[in-house]
Design an enzyme around this catalytic site. Structure first.
Site, PDB file in Angstrom:
ATOM      1  N   HIS B 201       0.798  -1.218   0.000  1.00 45.39           N
ATOM      2  CA  HIS B 201       0.000   0.000   0.000  1.00 45.39           C
ATOM      3  C   HIS B 201       0.833   1.273   0.000  1.00 45.39           C
ATOM      4  CE1 HIS B 201      -4.146  -1.860   1.132  1.00 45.39           C
ATOM      5  NE2 HIS B 201      -3.556  -2.455   0.129  1.00 45.39           N
ATOM      6  N   SER B 205      -1.288  -1.074  -5.841  1.00 44.38           N
ATOM      7  CA  SER B 205      -1.202  -2.243  -6.717  1.00 44.38           C
ATOM      8  C   SER B 205      -0.658  -1.852  -8.083  1.00 44.38           C
ATOM      9  CB  SER B 205      -2.594  -2.830  -6.916  1.00 44.38           C
ATOM     10  OG  SER B 205      -3.143  -3.228  -5.699  1.00 44.38           O
ATOM     11  N   LYS B 227     -16.211  -6.642  -6.110  1.00 47.06           N
ATOM     12  CA  LYS B 227     -15.551  -7.497  -7.093  1.00 47.06           C
ATOM     13  C   LYS B 227     -14.868  -8.689  -6.408  1.00 47.06           C
ATOM     14  CE  LYS B 227     -12.792  -6.956 -11.247  1.00 47.06           C
ATOM     15  NZ  LYS B 227     -12.296  -5.983 -12.222  1.00 47.06           N
ATOM     16  N   ASP B 228     -14.209  -8.408  -5.272  1.00 50.04           N
ATOM     17  CA  ASP B 228     -13.559  -9.488  -4.516  1.00 50.04           C
ATOM     18  C   ASP B 228     -14.588 -10.468  -3.967  1.00 50.04           C
ATOM     19  OD1 ASP B 228     -11.012  -8.615  -4.972  1.00 50.04           O
ATOM     20  OD2 ASP B 228     -10.803  -7.549  -3.074  1.00 50.04           O
ATOM     21  N   GLU B 271       2.276 -34.167  -0.530  1.00 45.69           N
ATOM     22  CA  GLU B 271       1.040 -33.564  -1.013  1.00 45.69           C
ATOM     23  C   GLU B 271       1.273 -32.979  -2.405  1.00 45.69           C
ATOM     24  OE1 GLU B 271      -1.433 -34.686   0.740  1.00 45.69           O
ATOM     25  OE2 GLU B 271      -2.207 -32.834   1.596  1.00 45.69           O
TER      26      GLU B 271
END
Lengths: 277, 380
Positions: B201, B205, B227-228, B271
């Site tokens: 921040h 971004s 949107k998220d 895994e």
């Protein structure tokens, strides 16, 4: 000038992509066949069976669990324990509470110590686990030529191929092909890793007499006991799939609301026009 | 809304509500948010699982079965947690490959990226340790194989392994400390994630065009929150398909057999999310070399901001890189496939070629490409 050069790079890039796709296809054709992947403990892959409970929205066949328990009690339980299953687990799954109480009371359980410090026997209760055939691992091995019959509570989740493997194993006994020497005390079964298993064939036509009158063929019993063991491994199965349906249904509806909200909030920015002066 | 101007609450406002976000970031930018949701899900389910779990070699496996069978909705908690680990890695891998595609690691966000690599390392350790806790066959033998890697350290390797184990094999002491660490590390990951976010921040971004983000920014709320959340709903539905309909598809059947130091499983497989690194480890026919290569495979990512040699960020304007990027994806998929295969021909050779390509790509192809692109940019 520069952009022309970029464009001239496109052809080599496509050629490179094509050649890498070709290389990928070659690699794919070399992909391991299942038997290759288990080369050092070769076993035949079990056929895929369409179980009544294998579909996304199907529950267990309760009648099959009930018959499967009969097979387990009359055949399997003479060697295999089911330490994680108590009588109470059967209630409401394939039996009524009265039936299970009756079944539990038929066995003797060692309990104690009592007030005098002595161990005593009492009839079984709903909370008791299914009786084990042997008191400990050593006794089990001693009675079985050194082999240990595994506990069956989790067997379906603990084997590649799950129910399919169990069914194939139980019905897969046959004479060893020529050239294979089966060691003393072992039996030939192509579905078992290595092909030689210490367990003798246990299911023969008519080995149990089903109380519901179903014809007790080998494959019927194998199917029923595999269903019973699948339930024992995943007792939450029916509830899980039902919840999944509710959960995914609810979130799918929410998704469309959210899609509308998102588009509604963004509509101003999505329809704006920028002008450069 | 004056409340949001107060101290502490203003942090929420400045980072989640009024926070200026580039208008053009698309759904690939959802995955950072999704990763934070995954972390929260893992911590919450983990706290409740720990209330019913017993970290003792004689009881651990039984306590897991107790959770699965007797605890109300215990099976749901455990399946969310075990599949949640896989989901976390899926999300983080997409997040990383988004960073690679759009060169999100370039200055001024180079430290965001480096902290991200550290978070990834912490995640790997946490997930590995967590897989040991159910104390199944794969837990025990996976732990034995992986902790034994430390013995490759010259001179003191064996002593370090004994110290790690708290004994002379993976045993009760190991299980106990792994449980303790598995509870601790997620909180360190949380702290690292907050730093990741704070550093991000500072400059904001990046964006799919790779241009200056300050040109056109809009507030986080409501635009990007909605949107998220939309992406989150898709993710929850995808996640639910695993939890409710094939909860064991990503696990290994051997882990439903209680750990037994006397019986070694036929194949010891980690895994799925570790398979590419496992393939690199096994491609080097030298123990120490393999361990160094495996760790370098992760650390080499941290060097990317300094490997990247061009002004252009987005792959949209880098056709050659765009092609090479997909070869990198194929390389990782091939490595993942090889990691699950036995050590036999032709898998060994394919794995070695892919491993060499992996390092060749980051240490040779990318710097060279940067130089070529820089030259072309300045070419008139």
């Amino acid at each position: 000038m520069a952009s022309a050069f970029w464009r001239s790079l496109t052809l080599p890039a496509v050629a490179a992509a094509a050649s890498s796709a070709a290389a990928g296809a070659t690699l794919f054709s070399l992909r391991p066949r299942p038997t290759l992947a288990f080369a050092d403990d070769e076993a035949l892959h079990p056929p895929h069976i369409n179980w009544p409970h294998s579909s996304y929205l199907a529950s267990f066949d309760a009648a099959a669990i009930r018959r499967g328990y009969e097979v387990y009690r009359n055949v399997c339980s003479s060697c295999h324990s089911m330490n994680r299953i108590a009588f109470r687990n059967l209630v409401g799954v394939a039996f009524t509470e009265e039936e299970v109480k009756e079944m539990a009371e038929d066995i003797e359980v060692e309990d104690g110590p009592n007030e005098e410090g002595l161990m005593f026997s009492r009839p079984g209760r709903l909370s008791d686990i299914l009786p084990a055939p042997y008191p400990n691992e050593e006794a089990a091995r001693y009675a079985n030529n050194g082999a240990l019959p595994p506990d069956l509570s989790l067997i379906v989740k603990a084997r590649h191929g799950a129910e399919n493997y169990l069914w194939a194993l139980l019905t897969g006994y046959r004479d060893a092909p020529q050239g294979i020497n089966v060691r003393e005390g072992l039996y030939y079964n192509p579905y078992f890793p290595g092909g030689q298993i210490a367990m003798a064939r246990a299911l023969y036509d008519g080995a149990v007499e089903y109380e519901d009158g179903t014809d007790a063929t080998t494959s019927q019993m194998a199917k029923d006991v595999s269903t019973f063991l699948a339930w024992a491994s995943e007792p939450e199965h029916d509830q899980r799939k039902k919840m999944g349906l509710e959960w995914i249904g609810a979130f799918s509806i929410l998704f469309f609301f959210m899609l509308y909200m998102k588009r509604f909030k963004w509509s101003l920015y999505k329809t704006r026009r920028l002008e450069f002066r | 809304m004056r409340l949001l101007k107060r101290p502490i609450l203003s942090i929420v406002n400045n980072h989640l509500i009024d926070y200026p976000t580039p208008i053009n970031i698309h759904y690939a930018w959802n995955f950072g948010f999704l990763a934070s949701i995954c972390l929260i899900i893992q911590i919450l389910t983990g706290i409740f699982l720990a209330m019913h779990y017993t970290p003792h070699v004689d009881l651990a496996f039984a306590s897991i079965e107790h959770i699965m069978r007797d605890v109300n909705y215990g099976w749901l908690l455990r399946y969310i947690h075990s599949n949640g680990a896989s989901m976390f890695f899926i999300v983080v891998y997409v997040h990383i490959f988004r960073g690679l595609y759009f060169s999100s690691y370039t200055k001024p966000r180079q430290w965001v990226w480096v902290i991200g690599v550290i978070i990834f390392l912490l995640m790997i350790i946490t997930a590995f340790i967590g897989y040991v806790l159910p104390w199944g066959q794969m837990s025990l033998w996976g732990a034995t194989v992986i902790t034994n890697l430390v013995s490759a350290v010259p001179l003191v390797g064996d002593s370090i392994v004994t110290w790690l184990w708290g004994g002379f094999s993976v045993d009760n002491a190991t299980l106990n400390r792994f449980f303790s660490l598995h509870y601790l590390l997620p909180f360190i990951i949380t702290a690292a994630s907050l730093i990741h976010l704070a550093v991000l921040h500072q400059d904001g971004s990046g964006n799919p065009l790779g241009i200056d983000s300050n040109v056109d920014k809009i507030s986080m709320f409501p635009y990007f929150i909605y949107k998220d959340l939309l992406g989150l709903l898709v993710f929850i539905i995808f996640f639910s398909l695993f939890i409710y309909f094939s909860p064991n598809a990503l696990g290994h059947p051997d882990n439903y057999i209680e750990a037994n130091p006397m019986v070694t499983p036929a194949h010891i497989v980690p895994e799925w999310y570790f398979l590419p690194f496992y393939a690199i480890l096994r491609s080097i026919p030298h123990k120490l070399g393999g361990v160094v290569a495996m760790i370098s495979a992760i650390l080499v990512l941290a060097l990317l901001p300094w490997i990247h040699g061009t002004e252009i960020r987005s792959s949209r304007f880098r056709p050659v890189y765009r092609f090479l990027y997909w070869t990198m994806i194929s390389c990782c998929l091939i490595l993942g496939w090889i990691g699950g295969m036995p050590v036999e021909d032709p898998f060994v050779l394919i794995g070695q070629i892919a491993s060499v390509y992996y390092f060749f790509y980051f240490l040779f192809i990318l710097p060279l490409l940067g130089k070529i692109e820089k030259f072309l940019l300045e070419f008139e």
